[in-house]
Structures are given as structure tokens and as C-alpha cells.
Design a protein around this motif. Structure first.
Motif, mmCIF file in Angstrom:
data_model
loop_
_atom_site.group_PDB
_atom_site.id
_atom_site.type_symbol
_atom_site.label_atom_id
_atom_site.label_comp_id
_atom_site.label_asym_id
_atom_site.label_seq_id
_atom_site.Cartn_x
_atom_site.Cartn_y
_atom_site.Cartn_z
ATOM 1 N N ILE A 163 25.313 30.178 69.255
ATOM 2 C CA ILE A 163 25.980 29.887 70.531
ATOM 3 C C ILE A 163 27.198 30.802 70.738
ATOM 4 O O ILE A 163 27.467 31.253 71.850
ATOM 5 N N LEU A 164 27.910 31.085 69.653
ATOM 6 C CA LEU A 164 29.057 31.979 69.772
ATOM 7 C C LEU A 164 28.605 33.372 70.210
ATOM 8 O O LEU A 164 29.201 33.989 71.089
ATOM 9 N N GLU A 189 16.466 21.106 61.250
ATOM 10 C CA GLU A 189 16.512 22.475 60.706
ATOM 11 C C GLU A 189 16.945 23.492 61.752
ATOM 12 O O GLU A 189 17.781 24.349 61.490
ATOM 13 N N ASP A 190 16.361 23.390 62.945
ATOM 14 C CA ASP A 190 16.680 24.364 64.001
ATOM 15 C C ASP A 190 18.145 24.290 64.394
ATOM 16 O O ASP A 190 18.800 25.316 64.607
ATOM 17 N N ASN A 191 18.667 23.086 64.490
ATOM 18 C CA ASN A 191 20.067 22.947 64.881
ATOM 19 C C ASN A 191 21.005 23.425 63.784
ATOM 20 O O ASN A 191 22.029 24.047 64.059
ATOM 21 N N MET A 192 20.655 23.166 62.520
ATOM 22 C CA MET A 192 21.470 23.671 61.414
ATOM 23 C C MET A 192 21.457 25.196 61.410
ATOM 24 O O MET A 192 22.484 25.837 61.239
ATOM 25 N N GLU A 193 20.276 25.773 61.623
ATOM 26 C CA GLU A 193 20.185 27.229 61.629
ATOM 27 C C GLU A 193 20.984 27.823 62.787
ATOM 28 O O GLU A 193 21.644 28.857 62.651
ATOM 29 N N CYS A 194 20.929 27.135 63.924
ATOM 30 C CA CYS A 194 21.674 27.565 65.116
ATOM 31 C C CYS A 194 23.157 27.698 64.780
ATOM 32 O O CYS A 194 23.811 28.679 65.145
ATOM 33 N N GLU A 195 23.687 26.718 64.051
ATOM 34 C CA GLU A 195 25.105 26.734 63.711
ATOM 35 C C GLU A 195 25.408 27.774 62.625
ATOM 36 O O GLU A 195 26.378 28.521 62.715
ATOM 37 N N ILE A 196 24.554 27.822 61.617
ATOM 38 C CA ILE A 196 24.768 28.776 60.518
ATOM 39 C C ILE A 196 24.753 30.216 61.037
ATOM 40 O O ILE A 196 25.575 31.035 60.636
ATOM 41 N N THR A 234 31.398 23.820 63.615
ATOM 42 C CA THR A 234 31.508 22.786 62.580
ATOM 43 C C THR A 234 30.921 23.298 61.271
ATOM 44 O O THR A 234 29.872 23.953 61.270
ATOM 45 N N ASP A 235 31.609 22.985 60.169
ATOM 46 C CA ASP A 235 31.116 23.385 58.847
ATOM 47 C C ASP A 235 29.733 22.764 58.599
ATOM 48 O O ASP A 235 29.459 21.641 59.017
ATOM 49 N N ASN A 236 28.909 23.491 57.845
ATOM 50 C CA ASN A 236 27.508 23.088 57.662
ATOM 51 C C ASN A 236 27.323 21.670 57.130
ATOM 52 O O ASN A 236 26.518 20.906 57.658
ATOM 53 N N SER A 237 28.060 21.335 56.083
ATOM 54 C CA SER A 237 27.843 20.021 55.462
ATOM 55 C C SER A 237 28.279 18.903 56.408
ATOM 56 O O SER A 237 27.631 17.849 56.484
#
Ligand code: ADP
Ligand code: MN
Length: 178
Positions: A135-136, A124-131, A104-107
Motif C-alpha cells: 500500500i505504501l 496470507e495475502d494480507n500479511m504479504e501485503c503488509e510485509i 503495523t509490525d508483522n506479529s
């Protein structure tokens, strides 16, 4: 055949991705249209107490991986399971025929997590995880690349497309014995 198909009559699919990417929403849609048994790992951990207590700071259960895998082993061996969890390296590689990683896109993700009530370090941790695509990378390190499918999950249209993509994958799995 105990080869790539693990001797299963139906495949097992893991849907993974950062919290908020839409795993549970997609799995509900999928489970309504394909004959897979949906297992939400978070709910199962709570229900069967497959954890070692509550993490106050992180506001989540400390997963007991051994208990979880023991609980799942027989069901997964039968095949036809659709697992929903925000991680993938804790499971045995042989369990899955397909590992879907939602992105999913950050915003978009930020707004979803805030709407869910996440704040501070958890947000913050979850946003960083995605950025950082944690997981990929975890999926690509833990499973054959050919089994890992990254799919966008920003909109309802994406979700519909993802249901279609996975349904097609299932059909080809069934009509392609090897
Ligand atoms: P996860 O299980 O990965 O934590 P959820 O399925 O609970 O994510 O979705 C988090 C929020 O985002 C929910 O409010 C859900 O309605 C919304 N959502 C999920 N997937 C999509 C999508 N593809 N498009 C728009 N909204 C979505
Ligand atoms: Mn969920």
C-alpha cells in the motif's frame, strides 16, 4: 485558487493501509476531534451496492470503481472528507491533500487479523501485503511524495500520536493559504 488545494475550503484526507492496520479506529478518533466528514468506503460500497457481486473465495465484495468514484465525486469536491480504504490507486490523484498510510509490525498485525477471523489465503495475502509494503508503494506511485505520510500503528500510543500529527497537519493547512 484551483492550484494545489484543488479549490477546496477544507482538505480531503485518505487513510489507507493493509486491513487490520487500524484505519477505522484512527478515523473514529480523528472524526471525534476534527471537523472532517468520515466515509468508510467498505461500508459505503455495501450500503449503496457499488459492487459487482460477492467473491466467494475471497469473502469480499468486488468493488465497482466507476460507481464508487461517481458516488463520491460531489462530496469530495466540497472538501473536508476523511476516507478510509485499504487501497489508494483507484481514486483520482486530485482528490486528496494528504494520504496517510498506516503500518503495523508483522506479529501485531497477524494477531489482529486472526482475532478478526481471517485464515487461509485471505490471512496470507494480507500479511504479504503488509510485509511487502504494497500500500505504501501504491501510495507513492499514485500521489506526490510530499502528500504521502507513513505512520506506525502498533499501539494505542501510536494512535494518539497519529491523531495529534494529523490534527497539526490540518491546522497548518488552514493557516497556510497558497
Ligand atoms: P482497519 O480498519 O485498518 O482494518 P481496525 O481499525 O478495524 O483496522 O483495527 C483492527 C483491530 O486492531 C481492532 O481490533 C482495533 O481495535 C485494533 N487496533 C487498531 N489500531 C490499533 C492501535 N493503534 N493500537 C492497538 N490496537 C489497534
Ligand atoms: Mn476498517
Amino acid at each position: 485558487d484551483m492550484g494545489v488545494r484543488g479549490g477546496r475550503a477544507a482538505p480531503n484526507i485518505l487513510v489507507t493501509g493493509t486491513p487490520g492496520t487500524g484505519k477505522t479506529s484512527l478515523c473514529h478518533q480523528l472524526a471525534a476531534s476534527v471537523p472532517l466528514q468520515y466515509i468508510n468506503i467498505g461500508d459505503l460500497v455495501k450500503e449503496k451496492e457499488l459492487h459487482d457481486g460477492w467473491d466467494e473465495e475471497y469473502q469480499s465484495w468486488n468493488l465497482n470503481e466507476d460507481k464508487l468514484c461517481d458516488e463520491l465525486e460531489d462530496r469530495v469536491a466540497e472538501g473536508g472528507c476523511l476516507l478510509d480504504y485499504h487501497g489508494c490507486e483507484l481514486f483520482p490523484e486530485r482528490w486528496f491533500d494528504l494520504v496517510v498510510v498506516l503500518q503495523t509490525d508483522n506479529s501485531v498485525l497477524y494477531d489482529r487479523l486472526v482475532a478478526r477471523g481471517y485464515s487461509g489465503r485471505k490471512l496470507e495475502d494480507n500479511m504479504e501485503c503488509e510485509i511487502m509494503q504494497v500500500i505504501l508503494e501504491e501510495a507513492r506511485e499514485s500521489y506526490e511524495h510530499s502528500k504521502v505520510l507513513a505512520l506506525p500503528s502498533n499501539s494505542v500510543e501510536d494512535m494518539e500520536q497519529n491523531v495529534e500529527t494529523i490534527s497539526q497537519w490540518l491546522k497548518s493547512w488552514k493557516s497556510n493559504p497558497s
